[in-house]
Design an enzyme around this catalytic site. Structure first.
Site, short mmCIF file in Angstrom:
data_model
loop_
_atom_site.label_atom_id
_atom_site.label_comp_id
_atom_site.label_asym_id
_atom_site.label_seq_id
_atom_site.Cartn_x
_atom_site.Cartn_y
_atom_site.Cartn_z
N HIS A 1 -4.51 6.16 -1.21
CA HIS A 1 -5.07 6.13 0.15
C HIS A 1 -3.98 6.35 1.20
O HIS A 1 -4.29 6.70 2.34
CB HIS A 1 -5.74 4.77 0.39
CG HIS A 1 -7.12 4.85 0.98
ND1 HIS A 1 -7.82 6.01 1.19
CD2 HIS A 1 -7.94 3.86 1.42
CE1 HIS A 1 -9.00 5.74 1.72
NE2 HIS A 1 -9.09 4.45 1.88
N ASN B 1 -10.11 2.17 7.52
CA ASN B 1 -11.49 2.21 8.00
C ASN B 1 -11.65 2.07 9.51
O ASN B 1 -12.72 2.32 10.05
CB ASN B 1 -12.32 1.14 7.29
CG ASN B 1 -12.42 1.38 5.81
OD1 ASN B 1 -11.96 2.39 5.28
ND2 ASN B 1 -13.03 0.45 5.10
N TYR C 1 -5.57 -0.26 9.58
CA TYR C 1 -6.13 -0.01 8.25
C TYR C 1 -7.05 1.21 8.34
O TYR C 1 -7.55 1.58 9.40
CB TYR C 1 -6.85 -1.23 7.68
CG TYR C 1 -5.86 -2.34 7.34
CD1 TYR C 1 -5.24 -2.39 6.10
CD2 TYR C 1 -5.52 -3.30 8.29
CE1 TYR C 1 -4.31 -3.38 5.81
CE2 TYR C 1 -4.60 -4.29 8.00
CZ TYR C 1 -4.00 -4.32 6.76
OH TYR C 1 -3.08 -5.30 6.48
N TYR D 1 0.80 -1.23 0.00
CA TYR D 1 0.00 0.00 0.00
C TYR D 1 0.84 1.28 0.00
O TYR D 1 0.28 2.37 -0.10
CB TYR D 1 -0.92 0.03 1.23
CG TYR D 1 -1.91 -1.09 1.28
CD1 TYR D 1 -2.97 -1.15 0.37
CD2 TYR D 1 -1.79 -2.10 2.22
CE1 TYR D 1 -3.88 -2.19 0.41
CE2 TYR D 1 -2.71 -3.14 2.27
CZ TYR D 1 -3.74 -3.18 1.36
OH TYR D 1 -4.65 -4.20 1.40
#
Length: 183
Positions: free
Chosen positions: A20, A69, A67, A15
């Site tokens: 993001h 969320n 993460y 990532y």
């Protein structure tokens, strides 16, 4: 008084260079001014943490390991551990509602559909913290899902433009640290 700087992103090498994770990348850039600062894992606080001393006071930078969320779990734990007032929290987050390179500093702002911001607001019970929103834009094609877009790698053009974004973010960060920002 201690300041908490929360970088929103996802842990893991896969990532690192995704849209993001622009909050993580921005935190790394801001910390370049503090060569002694190194992120270290703090499992009980669900984060990687870097602490620095500046002329404006102590700063705690975190990269939640929860993460995007579920970012609120880490933010709430760190806030309580260090006793940081909510108005001394700054969240660095990607923003699909603004074009790539646009940077905004706001307090008491909504989440704009960002699930990490929503999680933080729910965990803190308030949105009275500051947000440094880093514009990443939206997909240029309708056949690309928003979730695929934010988890996608930066284009070559974005990789070039990200340096200007970081310069603007750094200026707004300095204003926030010194208390000269406007909401």
């Amino acid at each position: 008084m201690t300041m908490l700087i929360v970088a929103i992103g996802n842990p893991g090498r896969q990532y690192t260079w995704t849209r993001h994770n622009i909050g993580f990348l921005c935190a790394d850039k801001l910390l370049q001014g503090f060569p002694e600062a190194q992120f270290k894992e703090a499992r009980k606080l669900f984060s990687d943490i870097a602490k620095v001393e500046s002329p404006q006071g102590s700063m705690v930078f975190i990269k939640p390991r929860t993460y995007v969320n579920l970012s609120g779990k880490a933010v709430s734990a760190v806030k309580e551990y260090y006793g940081i007032p909510i108005d001394r929290i700054l969240v660095l987050a990607d923003d699909v509602n603004h074009p790539f390179g646009n940077v905004r500093l706001r307090q008491n702002a909504g989440g704009g559909g960002h699930k990490g911001i929503k999680s933080i607001t729910q965990s803190l019970g308030s949105n009275d913290y500051w947000q440094l929103r880093l514009g990443i834009g939206r997909p240029q094609r309708e056949d690309i899902e928003l979730s695929d877009f934010v988890l996608g790698q930066f284009t070559e053009e974005e990789q070039i433009g990200i340096q200007s974004l970081f310069i603007e973010a750094s200026a707004l960060f300095s204003q926030w640290c010194s208390g000269t920002q406007t909401a």
